[in-house]
Design a protein around this motif. Structure first.
Motif, PDB file in Angstrom:
ATOM      1  N   THR A 128       2.645   8.800   3.578  1.00 30.51           N
ATOM      2  CA  THR A 128       1.686   7.713   3.781  1.00 30.51           C
ATOM      3  C   THR A 128       1.316   7.100   2.442  1.00 30.51           C
ATOM      4  O   THR A 128       1.064   7.821   1.476  1.00 30.51           O
ATOM      5  CB  THR A 128       0.408   8.230   4.475  1.00 30.51           C
ATOM      6  OG1 THR A 128       0.748   8.703   5.780  1.00 30.51           O
ATOM      7  CG2 THR A 128      -0.639   7.138   4.598  1.00 30.51           C
ATOM      8  N   THR A 143      -3.569   1.470   5.031  1.00 28.21           N
ATOM      9  CA  THR A 143      -2.867   2.753   5.084  1.00 28.21           C
ATOM     10  C   THR A 143      -1.593   2.566   5.893  1.00 28.21           C
ATOM     11  O   THR A 143      -1.651   2.113   7.049  1.00 28.21           O
ATOM     12  CB  THR A 143      -3.752   3.832   5.726  1.00 28.21           C
ATOM     13  OG1 THR A 143      -4.947   3.981   4.949  1.00 28.21           O
ATOM     14  CG2 THR A 143      -3.027   5.163   5.769  1.00 28.21           C
ATOM     15  N   THR A 145       2.145   4.423   7.064  1.00 32.49           N
ATOM     16  CA  THR A 145       2.870   5.685   7.181  1.00 32.49           C
ATOM     17  C   THR A 145       4.297   5.417   7.623  1.00 32.49           C
ATOM     18  O   THR A 145       4.553   4.541   8.461  1.00 32.49           O
ATOM     19  CB  THR A 145       2.182   6.610   8.200  1.00 32.49           C
ATOM     20  OG1 THR A 145       0.831   6.838   7.779  1.00 32.49           O
ATOM     21  CG2 THR A 145       2.900   7.955   8.305  1.00 32.49           C
TER      22      THR A 145
END
Length: 217
Positions: A128, A143, A145
């Motif tokens: 991530t 964020t 991932t």
């Protein structure tokens, strides 16, 4: 005839490379941020990413056509313009499981709007990237991932290694060398006895006294 065949083969290679380019671009995740004013492209610098290989964060930031700009013909639209100078206003970190590490963004050489931060992934799996700070005064906190349709997970390198490393054979050879150096179990016992004699010699201060004490014992 041969020239025609070579030309056709060359065109085939070019076509294959052109077909692969969209796949390489798709290996990064695209995300609009700051109310659609900018597009972030995030992934690994090199994809596919492998354990133990030098890699890192790839970040590209470009301006998009903001909704208010698209609705107003008089407004100047700078879609696709790279945004530079973000190494001073953006921060990043890489996260794996419960571990995280800060990343220092550096402008990529001769690639305006592109930033890199190098590290060596040590475990296969999903990574991530957390990117936060400001883009031209606009706050961002994203964020991302690794996932299908985004950027790649880190893969183990062993399936692609050739020839395969002979780790078990090397370990056996090393162990055999150690035993040979000590002369087997008897040699190891001799080393222990020698160490005892040396200690007693040091305490008594006399070679003869050391030998005599050893015989008595």
């Amino acid at each position: 005839m041969h020239r025609i065949i070579r030309l056709a083969a060359g065109c085939g290679v070019v076509a294959l490379l052109l077909a692969l380019l969209p796949l390489a671009a798709a290996a990064h995740e695209h995300r609009e941020v700051a109310n659609g004013q900018y597009e972030m492209v995030v992934g690994f610098i090199e994809e596919p990413a492998f354990v133990g290989e030098m890699n890192g964060l790839y970040l590209r930031v470009e301006k998009t056509a903001a909704p208010e700009a698209a609705a107003s013909p008089a407004a100047e639209v700078e879609e696709g313009t790279p945004v530079e100078g973000l190494a001073d206003t953006l921060q990043a970190e890489v996260i794996f499981g419960d571990q995280r590490m800060p990343l220092t963004l550096e402008p990529a050489f001769r690639q305006p709007g592109v930033y890199h931060s190098v590290f060596f992934p040590t475990t296969p799996g999903d990574y991530t990237f957390h990117i936060f700070g400001q883009i031209e005064g606009n706050p961002v906190d994203e964020t991302l991932t690794s996932a299908p349709g985004g950027f790649d997970s880190v893969q183990p390198v062993e399936p692609l290694q050739f020839p395969k490393p002979a780790a078990s054979a090397d370990s056996g050879v090393a162990a055999a060398g150690i035993l040979a150096g000590f002369g087997g179990p008897a040699g190891a016992l001799g080393l222990v006895a020698g160490a005892v004699l040396w200690v007693r010699q040091r305490r008594a201060g006399s070679p003869a006294a050391t030998v005599r004490d050893a015989i008595r014992s």
